[in-house]
Scaffold this active site. Structure first.
Site, PDB file in Angstrom:
ATOM      1  N   LYS A  33       0.822  -1.222   0.000  1.00 48.67           N
ATOM      2  CA  LYS A  33       0.000   0.000   0.000  1.00 48.67           C
ATOM      3  C   LYS A  33       0.851   1.264   0.000  1.00 48.67           C
ATOM      4  CE  LYS A  33      -4.457  -1.816   0.973  1.00 48.67           C
ATOM      5  NZ  LYS A  33      -5.484  -2.202   1.926  1.00 48.67           N
ATOM      6  N   ARG A  50      -3.658 -10.020   4.364  1.00 51.03           N
ATOM      7  CA  ARG A  50      -4.054 -10.109   2.954  1.00 51.03           C
ATOM      8  C   ARG A  50      -2.884  -9.590   2.117  1.00 51.03           C
ATOM      9  NH1 ARG A  50      -6.224  -6.763  -0.785  1.00 51.03           N
ATOM     10  NH2 ARG A  50      -7.706  -7.676  -2.242  1.00 51.03           N
TER      11      ARG A  50
HETATM   12  N1  PMM Z   1      -7.483  -3.790   0.349  1.00 42.85           N
HETATM   13  C1  PMM Z   1      -7.755  -3.810  -0.971  1.00 42.85           C
HETATM   14  C2  PMM Z   1      -8.796  -4.611  -1.477  1.00 42.85           C
HETATM   15  N2  PMM Z   1      -9.534  -5.391  -0.656  1.00 42.85           N
HETATM   16  N3  PMM Z   1      -9.992  -6.176   1.511  1.00 42.85           N
HETATM   17  C3  PMM Z   1      -9.750  -6.169   2.824  1.00 42.85           C
HETATM   18  N4  PMM Z   1     -10.479  -6.928   3.666  1.00 42.85           N
HETATM   19  N5  PMM Z   1      -8.754  -5.400   3.365  1.00 42.85           N
HETATM   20  C4  PMM Z   1      -7.972  -4.598   2.604  1.00 42.85           C
HETATM   21  O1  PMM Z   1      -7.104  -3.900   3.166  1.00 42.85           O
HETATM   22  C5  PMM Z   1      -8.224  -4.570   1.195  1.00 42.85           C
HETATM   23  C6  PMM Z   1      -9.256  -5.391   0.680  1.00 42.85           C
HETATM   24  C7  PMM Z   1      -6.942  -2.987  -1.897  1.00 42.85           C
HETATM   25  O2  PMM Z   1      -5.808  -3.671  -2.348  1.00 42.85           O
HETATM   26  P1  PMM Z   1      -5.721  -4.379  -3.792  1.00 42.85           P
HETATM   27  O3  PMM Z   1      -6.328  -3.431  -4.791  1.00 42.85           O
HETATM   28  O4  PMM Z   1      -4.292  -4.602  -4.079  1.00 42.85           O
HETATM   29  O5  PMM Z   1      -6.475  -5.668  -3.742  1.00 42.85           O
END
Ligand code: PMM
Length: 277
Positions: free
Chosen positions: A216, A251
């Site tokens: 991030k 995650r």
């Molecule tokens: N961050 C993203 C997408 N989905 N879901 C949860 N539960 N927690 C998060 O911090 C989260 C998420 C954004 O990251 P990405 O676009 O790389 O998937």
């Protein structure tokens, strides 16, 4: 959900974004074949869960039509479930959650914590699957204007407590409910660090915690503007620290190094409890 029963260590949720525009891997796994191959790779590297998403939540991203979201995720979920993966569906839509569970997903990961779709909590309760309620203040096109907090940890905890109460009131079982502070979602870079520094105040909400820090922007800012893919080592460092604090899951975009970090933390914890019996 089998994974919600404690594995005695932090779980690693590997990310498969079937999107053209996610911030760190957008476009890499847009075809079903590429997404399935990525999921299989993450599974082989030790992922406990594979989180499949068909709509980018990158700041500024526009919504994807529901039919397109379904078209992206369903074949990927079905194949990965057939390959033996425990799959979560990253969606804010009840319709997508329902179809994904029919395809074999066993956890719904809702970045809006039930706020984006009024049907979501009832549908998840009815499906009887696990649910991740993330802290959220608005869709991606507006979330960066919603970063004011009096005290970010107190405010996020209070807003998450409301989502917890709504989820439980809808009939989602307490042992199937995970909370997530939503790093990067309506948060300034500093706010993410404050949340990570005070995780115990979020743990006090009484539910397991999922943390999504991988690649991030706040890590990029720490590392002099490093690009998303160059943030993996820092992401692993945070996984180790979060595992040490006892979070339920992390995650992540890559898996092996995170799974290794979790194994190290778990072994040390075992030693503190009195060593290998
Ligand atoms: N961050 C993203 C997408 N989905 N879901 C949860 N539960 N927690 C998060 O911090 C989260 C998420 C954004 O990251 P990405 O676009 O790389 O998937």
């Amino acid at each position: 959900m089998r994974q919600l029963q404690s594995a005695g260590r932090t779980l690693v949720m590997g990310i498969v974004n079937v999107t053209p525009d996610s911030f760190s891997d957008g476009g890499d796994f847009l075809s079903a074949e590429a997404a399935i191959a990525r999921g299989r790779q993450l599974l082989a590297e030790g992922a406990d869960l594979i989180d499949v998403g068909g709509e980018s939540t990158r700041p500024g991203a526009a919504r994807v039509p529901v039919q397109e979201e379904l078209r992206r995720v369903l074949p990927v979920i079905a194949e990965l479930v057939a390959a033996g993966a425990a799959v979560s569906i990253d969606t804010t839509r009840a319709e997508v959650a329902k179809a994904s569970v029919a395809a074999g997903a066993e956890l719904v990961n809702d970045v809006s914590g039930g706020l984006a779709d009024p049907a979501m909590l009832d549908v998840v309760a009815e499906l009887g699957v696990g649910y991740v309620a993330m802290h959220w203040r608005g869709h991606s096109d507006v979330m960066q204007q919603l970063t004011h907090y009096d005290d970010v940890v107190r405010d996020v905890a209070a807003e998450l407590a409301q989502r917890r109460d709504a989820a439980l009131a809808a009939g989602i079982a307490p042992d199937r409910l995970v909370l997530d502070p939503g790093l990067g979602f309506a948060k300034t870079p500093d706010a993410n660090w404050t949340l990570l520094a005070r995780l115990e105040e979020l743990a006090a909400l009484g539910q397991p915690l999922l943390i999504g820090a991988s690649r991030k922007r706040f890590l990029g800012e720490l590392l002099d503007g490093r690009e998303p893919r160059q943030r993996d080592d820092a992401s692993v460092a945070l996984t180790a620290l979060c595992a040490e604090r006892g979070v339920w899951g992390v995650r992540t975009h890559t898996v092996r190094a995170h799974a290794d970090a979790v194994a190290v933390v778990a072994r040390l914890a075992q030693e503190r409890r009195g060593g290998v019996q």
